[in-house]
Design a protein around this motif. Sequence first.
Motif, PDB file in Angstrom:
ATOM      1  N   ARG A 156       0.804  -1.222   0.000  1.00  0.00           N
ATOM      2  CA  ARG A 156       0.000   0.000   0.000  1.00  0.00           C
ATOM      3  C   ARG A 156       0.841   1.277   0.000  1.00  0.00           C
ATOM      4  N   ALA A 157       2.117   1.215   0.346  1.00  0.00           N
ATOM      5  CA  ALA A 157       2.945   2.424   0.328  1.00  0.00           C
ATOM      6  C   ALA A 157       3.455   2.763  -1.068  1.00  0.00           C
ATOM      7  N   TYR A 158       3.347   1.843  -2.020  1.00  0.00           N
ATOM      8  CA  TYR A 158       4.042   2.024  -3.296  1.00  0.00           C
ATOM      9  C   TYR A 158       3.528   3.231  -4.079  1.00  0.00           C
ATOM     10  N   ASP A 159       2.218   3.350  -4.257  1.00  0.00           N
ATOM     11  CA  ASP A 159       1.696   4.462  -5.051  1.00  0.00           C
ATOM     12  C   ASP A 159       1.850   5.796  -4.327  1.00  0.00           C
ATOM     13  N   LEU A 160       1.863   5.769  -2.997  1.00  0.00           N
ATOM     14  CA  LEU A 160       2.104   7.014  -2.267  1.00  0.00           C
ATOM     15  C   LEU A 160       3.532   7.496  -2.518  1.00  0.00           C
ATOM     16  N   VAL A 161       4.480   6.577  -2.550  1.00  0.00           N
ATOM     17  CA  VAL A 161       5.853   6.934  -2.920  1.00  0.00           C
ATOM     18  C   VAL A 161       5.884   7.510  -4.327  1.00  0.00           C
ATOM     19  N   SER A 162       5.184   6.881  -5.253  1.00  0.00           N
ATOM     20  CA  SER A 162       5.143   7.355  -6.631  1.00  0.00           C
ATOM     21  C   SER A 162       4.630   8.781  -6.710  1.00  0.00           C
ATOM     22  N   LEU A 163       3.609   9.085  -5.901  1.00  0.00           N
ATOM     23  CA  LEU A 163       3.007  10.413  -5.892  1.00  0.00           C
ATOM     24  C   LEU A 163       3.935  11.454  -5.280  1.00  0.00           C
ATOM     25  N   LEU A 164       4.554  11.124  -4.146  1.00  0.00           N
ATOM     26  CA  LEU A 164       5.264  12.114  -3.343  1.00  0.00           C
ATOM     27  C   LEU A 164       6.759  12.183  -3.623  1.00  0.00           C
ATOM     28  N   GLN A 165       7.333  11.123  -4.197  1.00  0.00           N
ATOM     29  CA  GLN A 165       8.719  11.161  -4.655  1.00  0.00           C
ATOM     30  C   GLN A 165       8.688  11.111  -6.178  1.00  0.00           C
TER      31      GLN A 165
ATOM     32  N   ALA B 238       9.584  11.699  -9.913  1.00  0.00           N
ATOM     33  CA  ALA B 238      10.813  11.841 -10.699  1.00  0.00           C
ATOM     34  C   ALA B 238      10.779  13.059 -11.611  1.00  0.00           C
ATOM     35  N   ARG B 239       9.580  13.608 -11.850  1.00  0.00           N
ATOM     36  CA  ARG B 239       9.441  14.666 -12.856  1.00  0.00           C
ATOM     37  C   ARG B 239       9.197  16.062 -12.284  1.00  0.00           C
ATOM     38  N   ARG B 240       8.877  16.152 -11.007  1.00  0.00           N
ATOM     39  CA  ARG B 240       8.705  17.476 -10.396  1.00  0.00           C
ATOM     40  C   ARG B 240       9.099  17.410  -8.923  1.00  0.00           C
ATOM     41  N   ASP B 241       9.492  18.565  -8.410  1.00  0.00           N
ATOM     42  CA  ASP B 241       9.882  18.642  -7.008  1.00  0.00           C
ATOM     43  C   ASP B 241       8.641  18.800  -6.143  1.00  0.00           C
ATOM     44  N   VAL B 242       8.334  17.796  -5.351  1.00  0.00           N
ATOM     45  CA  VAL B 242       7.262  17.874  -4.368  1.00  0.00           C
ATOM     46  C   VAL B 242       7.883  18.397  -3.077  1.00  0.00           C
ATOM     47  N   PRO B 243       7.370  19.491  -2.514  1.00  0.00           N
ATOM     48  CA  PRO B 243       7.970  20.033  -1.280  1.00  0.00           C
ATOM     49  C   PRO B 243       8.065  18.979  -0.184  1.00  0.00           C
ATOM     50  N   ARG B 244       9.151  19.027   0.572  1.00  0.00           N
ATOM     51  CA  ARG B 244       9.347  18.053   1.634  1.00  0.00           C
ATOM     52  C   ARG B 244       8.204  18.093   2.646  1.00  0.00           C
ATOM     53  N   GLU B 245       7.703  19.303   2.928  1.00  0.00           N
ATOM     54  CA  GLU B 245       6.609  19.397   3.890  1.00  0.00           C
ATOM     55  C   GLU B 245       5.333  18.766   3.342  1.00  0.00           C
ATOM     56  N   THR B 246       5.127  18.859   2.029  1.00  0.00           N
ATOM     57  CA  THR B 246       3.969  18.199   1.421  1.00  0.00           C
ATOM     58  C   THR B 246       4.096  16.690   1.538  1.00  0.00           C
ATOM     59  N   GLU B 247       5.291  16.164   1.273  1.00  0.00           N
ATOM     60  CA  GLU B 247       5.525  14.725   1.403  1.00  0.00           C
ATOM     61  C   GLU B 247       5.231  14.262   2.829  1.00  0.00           C
ATOM     62  N   ALA B 248       5.728  15.001   3.813  1.00  0.00           N
ATOM     63  CA  ALA B 248       5.523  14.615   5.215  1.00  0.00           C
ATOM     64  C   ALA B 248       4.048  14.707   5.601  1.00  0.00           C
ATOM     65  N   GLU B 249       3.380  15.779   5.181  1.00  0.00           N
ATOM     66  CA  GLU B 249       1.971  15.968   5.541  1.00  0.00           C
ATOM     67  C   GLU B 249       1.082  14.915   4.898  1.00  0.00           C
ATOM     68  N   MET B 250       1.341  14.597   3.640  1.00  0.00           N
ATOM     69  CA  MET B 250       0.501  13.623   2.957  1.00  0.00           C
ATOM     70  C   MET B 250       0.757  12.200   3.469  1.00  0.00           C
ATOM     71  N   THR B 251       1.993  11.911   3.852  1.00  0.00           N
ATOM     72  CA  THR B 251       2.287  10.611   4.453  1.00  0.00           C
ATOM     73  C   THR B 251       1.540  10.474   5.772  1.00  0.00           C
ATOM     74  N   ASP B 252       1.588  11.519   6.584  1.00  0.00           N
ATOM     75  CA  ASP B 252       0.845  11.508   7.846  1.00  0.00           C
ATOM     76  C   ASP B 252      -0.660  11.377   7.589  1.00  0.00           C
ATOM     77  N   ARG B 253      -1.145  12.063   6.563  1.00  0.00           N
ATOM     78  CA  ARG B 253      -2.577  12.017   6.236  1.00  0.00           C
ATOM     79  C   ARG B 253      -2.999  10.594   5.883  1.00  0.00           C
ATOM     80  N   TYR B 254      -2.185   9.923   5.059  1.00  0.00           N
ATOM     81  CA  TYR B 254      -2.506   8.546   4.678  1.00  0.00           C
ATOM     82  C   TYR B 254      -2.493   7.635   5.900  1.00  0.00           C
ATOM     83  N   ILE B 255      -1.464   7.745   6.726  1.00  0.00           N
ATOM     84  CA  ILE B 255      -1.352   6.899   7.919  1.00  0.00           C
ATOM     85  C   ILE B 255      -2.566   7.090   8.822  1.00  0.00           C
ATOM     86  N   SER B 256      -2.973   8.348   9.002  1.00  0.00           N
ATOM     87  CA  SER B 256      -4.121   8.635   9.853  1.00  0.00           C
ATOM     88  C   SER B 256      -5.410   8.062   9.279  1.00  0.00           C
TER      89      SER B 256
END
Length: 340
Positions: free
Chosen positions: A219-228, A230-248
Motif C-alpha cells: 500500500r505504500a508504493y503508489d504514495l511513494v510514486s506520488l510524493l517522490q 521523478a518529474r517534479r519537485d514535491v515540497p518536503r513538507e507536502t511529502e511529510a503531511e501527505m504521508t501523515d494524512r494517509y497513515i491517519s
Amino acid sequence: MTDRVAKTTSFLTRAGWDTATRESLAGDASNRRYERLRHADGRQAVLMDAPSERGEDVRPFARISRYLRALGLSAPDILAEDDENGLLLLEDLGDALFVRVVARNPALERPLYEAATDLLADLHRADPPENLEVYDPMLMSRMAALAWRWYRRAAGLVFEDQAQAFEAAFYPLLDQHAGQADVLIQRDYHAENLIWLPDRSGVARVGLLDFQDAMIGHRAYDLVSLLQDARRDVPRETEAEMTDRYISRCGVDRDAFLAAYHVLGAQRNLRILGVFARLSLQSGKPHYVNLIPRVWNLLERDLAHPALHPIAETVRRELPAPTDSILTSLKNQCATIPTP
C-alpha cells in the motif's frame, strides 16, 4: 492507406467517430499513441492506438478502468474497443494535469495532493481485482537492479555480478519491510498522470490515466510514486503531511509504514535510474537523462532511513553520482548500447 490506418478508420467508423477531427496528443515512454477526437456536435473522445505487434495490449487498461469506475473513481469510460487490433476509444478527461494546474496556481498544490492521497486511502479499502501479477520482493529486487544493468553499465563499469549481488542483498529488506501485497498499485501514480476534475466530488475529482501496468503490491508504493516524483519537485513538507494524512486515514502502524515507504522509495528510484538510462541508451530518448539528478536526490533521502542501512553503503559505493560528466556521457551514448 497503410494497414494500421485502415484498421483505425474502420474502428472509428463502427464507433460513429469517423467524421471527427483528430489531433495528436503527447505520448509517453511506451509504444502507445493518443489522439483527441472532436465531433461536429461538440463531443470529444480520446483514441488510444496500442498495436500488439509493438508489444502493446489494451485489455489490461480496459479491465482496470472498469474496476476503478465501479469503485466510483474517475478512470476514463471505455466508449468503444477493439482488443484484437489494439484500439480503444476513451472518455476525454481533459488537459488539467496536476503538474499544469499547480504551475498555474501554486495555491492548489495542497488540495490536489490531499485529494490524490485520499483516493489511495479509499482505493486501498477495496479488494483488488483477481488474477493480477504480484509485485513481490523477488520481482522488486530484480527491477531495482536495473540501476546496475543500465545506469552503472552506461558509466562504463562492470555490472552483472554486482547486479546479482545487490538483488540478493536487497531481497530480504524488501521481504521484511514491504513484503505485504494486498492492494492494487497503479505504479505510475504521479502529477503527470493525474487530471484535476473540480466539477466532480470527493476523490472523483482525481482523473486517472496510466494504470494498464497495475499489479498487486504494498500500500505504500503508489504514495511513494506520488510524493517522490521523478518529474517534479514535491515540497518536503507536502511529502511529510501527505504521508501523515494517509497513515491517519488508514490506521496503519506509523513506524512500519514509514520503513516500507522508504524501502519502496529506494526500490522505485533505483528502478527509475535504470529505466531512464535505458530509455536514453536503447530508445534514443536522452531527455530522460535530465531527470536523473532529481531521482538520485530522492534515492539519497531514502537511503538515510535506518531500514536501508544494510544496503546504503553498497549503493553509494557501486553507483556513481550523476555528475555533469556522467550525464553528458549518457547523452552522448544515446541509442548505441544493445540490450544486455
